[in-house]
Design an enzyme around this catalytic site. Structure first.
Site, short mmCIF file in Angstrom:
data_model
loop_
_atom_site.label_atom_id
_atom_site.label_comp_id
_atom_site.label_asym_id
_atom_site.label_seq_id
_atom_site.Cartn_x
_atom_site.Cartn_y
_atom_site.Cartn_z
CG ASP A 194 4.01 8.11 3.49
OD1 ASP A 194 3.34 8.63 2.86
OD2 ASP A 194 5.55 8.55 3.71
CE1 TYR A 328 8.54 7.59 -0.97
CE2 TYR A 328 10.03 7.97 0.15
CZ TYR A 328 8.60 8.02 -0.07
OH TYR A 328 7.37 8.65 0.26
CG HIS A 387 -0.65 11.53 2.78
ND1 HIS A 387 -0.79 9.93 3.35
CD2 HIS A 387 0.25 11.53 3.66
CE1 HIS A 387 0.53 9.54 2.99
NE2 HIS A 387 1.65 9.92 3.51
#
Length: 409
Positions: A194, A328, A387
């Protein structure tokens, strides 16, 4: 519990380096009381109009999570678990970085810095501490042991929040290299999934002195590189379909945090149930596994009710919902600026290992990984895990990390 060995860092003996300070988690009871009060005061929306997660986190899942969080969950168990491990903080580039540092009992262990992602934290990596630092006790070879460093990303968990822009993946990668140097490690490897995959990728491209290799379990370059990735085989076409699904129907949290992290941050710091919903609504595979743990009482792998709420509670108690989202925005802006300037990232000059877990958002075929990392040295596809691979299947994940780095010992 593996042997936790706190090593006096060299930095405390050198006047030109910042000190490394021991750290313990101590949450006042009043904060836990306030948390329960806020959960009880939640204003609930009507039930979704569909029978799946296509409108978001389902009411039944979140109500059961809230009930368990209020009536049965015990944060003190998580606190004790963290405090049983050697934790430290040190200032790097103006930000206090929290990290767990567990040295193996094997003197020849290979140092490994492993980076978590969003919506995770060091909580998602705790089950790997034993298998990685003490493989003998987990059916492995003592020669596969690691000295383990688990930092909390800037703005996550117990790390400090940056007060200025610029903390994208590359800057974090440089901070991690500084941390390993400060701890006295002259040769080491790095791993990440991630957000941690992006940071670890940046470390591989920067190739700081002492970094021997990297291992990654999410091909972050798949986003934005679709036209360059093979689409001949059925597996490759399925991967393209998964990327398209993500960028058209599972991209909400990503887009909001990449463009308006401050806006969503107000809700994340004000409502614990709102925070929980935001953190759960990440990808379809992990969502249904987590929902199953709460609604059906049947966890998949290590995605138990307590482990999930440990992570959510850490975000709540540290007030990092907004600051964690900032990565982000930072990384998106940095990438856009690099593209506008025509700057291609440098190639990775260290050994690269990659593991594809079947439940990943987009399970990368070997051809895709080789497109991004032409010198790929290790690749494997497992038969389970998603994930949150380290969290869900810690033994399998640890075996993959051992295999990827074994030639570097």
């Amino acid at each position: 519990m593996p042997q936790a060995v706190a090593v006096p860092p060299r930095s405390e003996q050198a006047a030109d380096r910042m000190p490394v300070r021991p750290f313990q988690v101590k949450v006042p009871e009043a904060e836990l009381t306030d948390l329960r009060r806020r959960i009880a005061a939640t204003r609930w929306p009507a039930r979704e109009r569909v029978t799946d997660r296509s409108q978001g986190v389902q009411l039944g899942t979140l109500r059961e999570l809230a009930r368990y969080w209020t009536n049965e969950y015990d944060w003190r168990k998580c606190e004790a678990r963290l405090n049983a491990l050697p934790q430290f903080t040190t200032e790097i580039d103006g930000v206090d970085i929290h990290f767990i540092h567990v040295r193996s009992r094997q003197d020849n262990a290979l140092p490994l810095i492993m980076t978590h992602g969003w919506p995770g934290s060091v909580i998602e990596l705790l089950e790997t501490v034993g298998p990685l630092t003490d493989p003998t006790s987990h059916g492995g070879n003592p020669n596969d042991a690691f000295h383990l460093v688990l930092p909390s990303l800037p703005g996550y968990g117990f790390s400090g929040e940056p007060t200025e822009p610029g903390w994208e993946s590359g800057r974090i990668a440089r901070a991690w290299a500084a941390l390993m140097d400060r701890l006295g490690y002259t040769r080491y490897v790095a791993q990440g999934g991630d957000v941690g995959a992006a940071v670890t990728d940046a470390m591989g491209r920067q190739a700081p002195k002492g970094l021997l290799g990297i291992h990654i379990n999410l091909l972050v370059a798949s986003i934005g590189l679709e036209d360059k990735l093979p689409a001949k085989s059925e597996q490759e076409r399925a991967a393209h379909g998964a990327v398209k699904t993500f960028t058209t129907d599972g991209f909400g949290y990503f887009l909001e945090q990449a463009t308006r992290p401050q806006t969503i941050g107000y809700s994340l710091l004000d409502s614990p149930v709102g925070l929980a919903a935001w953190l759960l609504d990440h990808d379809t595979d992990s969502y249904y596994k987590i929902s199953r743990a709460f609604v059906d009482g049947e966890p998949v792998g290590n995605l138990t009710r307590d482990n999930i709420i440990d992570n959510i509670t850490l975000y709540w108690l540290t007030g990092t919902g907004a600051s964690a989202a900032q990565w982000y925005w930072e990384t998106g802006r940095a990438q856009a600026a690099a593209r506008a300037a025509g700057q291609a990232p440098p190639p990775v000059s260290v050994r690269v290992g990659f593991t594809t877990f079947p439940g990943e958002i987009f399970a990368a075929p070997r051809s895709w990984v080789e497109t991004v990392y032409p010198g790929l040295a290790y690749f494997n596809e497992t038969d389970k895990g998603g994930h949150f691979a380290a969290w869900e299947e810690p033994e399998l994940f640890s075996a993959e990390v051992r295999a990827a780095f074994r030639p570097l010992r």
